[in-house]
Motif scaffolding. Structure first.
Motif, short mmCIF file in Angstrom:
data_model
loop_
_atom_site.label_atom_id
_atom_site.label_comp_id
_atom_site.label_asym_id
_atom_site.label_seq_id
_atom_site.Cartn_x
_atom_site.Cartn_y
_atom_site.Cartn_z
N SER A 1 -4.00 7.20 -65.73
CA SER A 1 -4.48 6.41 -66.85
C SER A 1 -4.51 7.20 -68.14
O SER A 1 -4.90 6.69 -69.18
N ARG B 1 5.08 1.63 -64.35
CA ARG B 1 3.71 1.56 -64.86
C ARG B 1 3.56 0.41 -65.84
O ARG B 1 2.54 -0.29 -65.84
N PHE C 1 3.16 -2.76 -64.07
CA PHE C 1 1.97 -2.77 -63.24
C PHE C 1 0.69 -2.97 -64.04
O PHE C 1 -0.33 -3.43 -63.52
N SER D 1 -2.89 -4.59 -62.82
CA SER D 1 -4.05 -3.71 -62.72
C SER D 1 -5.23 -4.27 -63.51
O SER D 1 -6.38 -4.25 -63.05
N LEU E 1 6.71 0.84 -53.41
CA LEU E 1 5.82 0.67 -54.55
C LEU E 1 6.51 0.03 -55.74
O LEU E 1 5.84 -0.38 -56.70
N HIS F 1 3.20 -2.89 -54.36
CA HIS F 1 2.57 -1.83 -55.15
C HIS F 1 1.08 -2.08 -55.24
O HIS F 1 0.26 -1.21 -55.00
N LEU G 1 -2.18 0.11 -53.66
CA LEU G 1 -3.28 0.62 -54.48
C LEU G 1 -4.62 0.13 -53.96
O LEU G 1 -5.61 0.86 -53.94
N ARG H 1 -5.68 5.18 -58.48
CA ARG H 1 -4.63 6.19 -58.38
C ARG H 1 -3.31 5.47 -58.15
O ARG H 1 -3.18 4.64 -57.25
N ASP H 2 -2.36 5.77 -58.98
CA ASP H 2 -1.05 5.13 -58.90
C ASP H 2 -0.01 6.16 -58.45
O ASP H 2 0.46 6.96 -59.25
N GLN I 1 3.29 6.24 -60.55
CA GLN I 1 3.14 6.85 -61.86
C GLN I 1 2.95 8.37 -61.75
O GLN I 1 3.48 9.14 -62.55
#
Length: 271
Positions: free
Chosen positions: A4, A14, A17, A21, A230, A236, A240, A252-253, A256
């Motif tokens: 992040s 990312r 995503f 998220s 993912l 994905h 997570l 936590r990705d 990424q």
């Protein structure tokens, strides 16, 4: 390093995503329900149709290795185009498994440049670590590497340096090959851990008629994935959720994190 952290560039994975998220954080009470539907059945997977490199119809169908890629077999490394049905390939599980079939796709350049969906992505020598891959590895955009227990499509790891779209010079025809086993496995291509064919339909390959001739009674069902991919949005999110994400804990990705790690390594190698 936290995924992040806004000081780091966002990978294509990312970016797509972030929306999911944000919705997840806003609706934390629905985690259990989301988790139950997060991963679609493998038969619904659409190889080569994701965002970024490999998007669109036509080229890039059937996640594949570029012609000339060396695969680790029971007899050592062999170029993928030289493999035959019955040859044994080394797998991460420690078994040598026989090749069931080799799928092929070929594309000829009709203009000054190749379509993005066809251009291979080069994973440069030592892009992953001090030994991996041991030689430049060329993959179709939707082909996945096996990193930290997950499948990650190479297009989502593109950093413009050590991992970048790059057709070999003076190439007028791009030929892709893929290995079909009875199960999806992780094998080694130029020393890097990669997936064999899985999760899609074998009729993506132009020589599919050969498969039907060899295996006329095979229903050609989608081959289950060896690990979560993912790069496929819902899978994905599912992964997570399985990592214990909550409203109070930063998610936590892994995809990424891998992107950042390889991008940082590329800068170190270039320094």
């Amino acid at each position: 390093m936290s995924a992040s952290n806004n000081q780091h560039p966002l990978s294509p994975a990312r970016r797509h995503f972030i929306g999911a998220s944000a919705a997840f954080v806003a609706k934390v009470a629905g985690i259990a329900a989301l988790a139950s539907i997060a991963a679609p059945p493998s038969s619904q997977a659409k190889p080569g149709n994701g965002g970024g490199w490999g998007q669109g119809s036509g080229g890039g169908r059937g996640h594949c290795f570029l012609k000339g890629t060396r695969i680790l077999t029971s007899r050592g490394e062999a170029r993928i185009e030289d493999l035959r049905i019955g040859d044994l390939v080394k797998t991460m599980r420690g078994e040598d498994l026989p090749v069931k079939w080799i799928g092929r796709n070929a594309f000829r350049r009709s203009g000054a440049s190749w379509p993005k969906s066809v251009v291979p992505i080069r994973v440069s020598r030592f892009a992953i670590d001090d030994h991996t891959p041991h030689t430049d590895l060329y993959l179709s955009p939707g082909h996945a590497l096996f990193i930290d227990g997950f499948l990650m499509e190479v297009r989502d790891l593109v950093n413009g340096a050590s991992i970048a779209p790059a057709a070999p010079p003076d190439m007028e025809t791009i030929e892709y090959f893929n290995i079909v086993l009875n199960t999806q496995e992780v094998i080694w291509a130029e020393g890097a851990p990669v997936e064999t064919f899985g999760g899609g339909n074998l009729d993506l390959f132009t020589n599919f008629f050969e498969y039907k001739r060899l295996y006329p009674n095979d229903p050609c069902l989608a081959i289950p994935l060896v690990a979560p991919n993912l790069s496929r949005g819902r899978a994905h999110l599912h992964a997570l959720l399985g990592l214990g994400a909550s409203y109070f804990i930063d998610v936590r990705d892994p995809l990424q994190e891998a992107y950042e790690q390889f991008a940082a390594r590329a800068k170190e190698l270039a320094a």
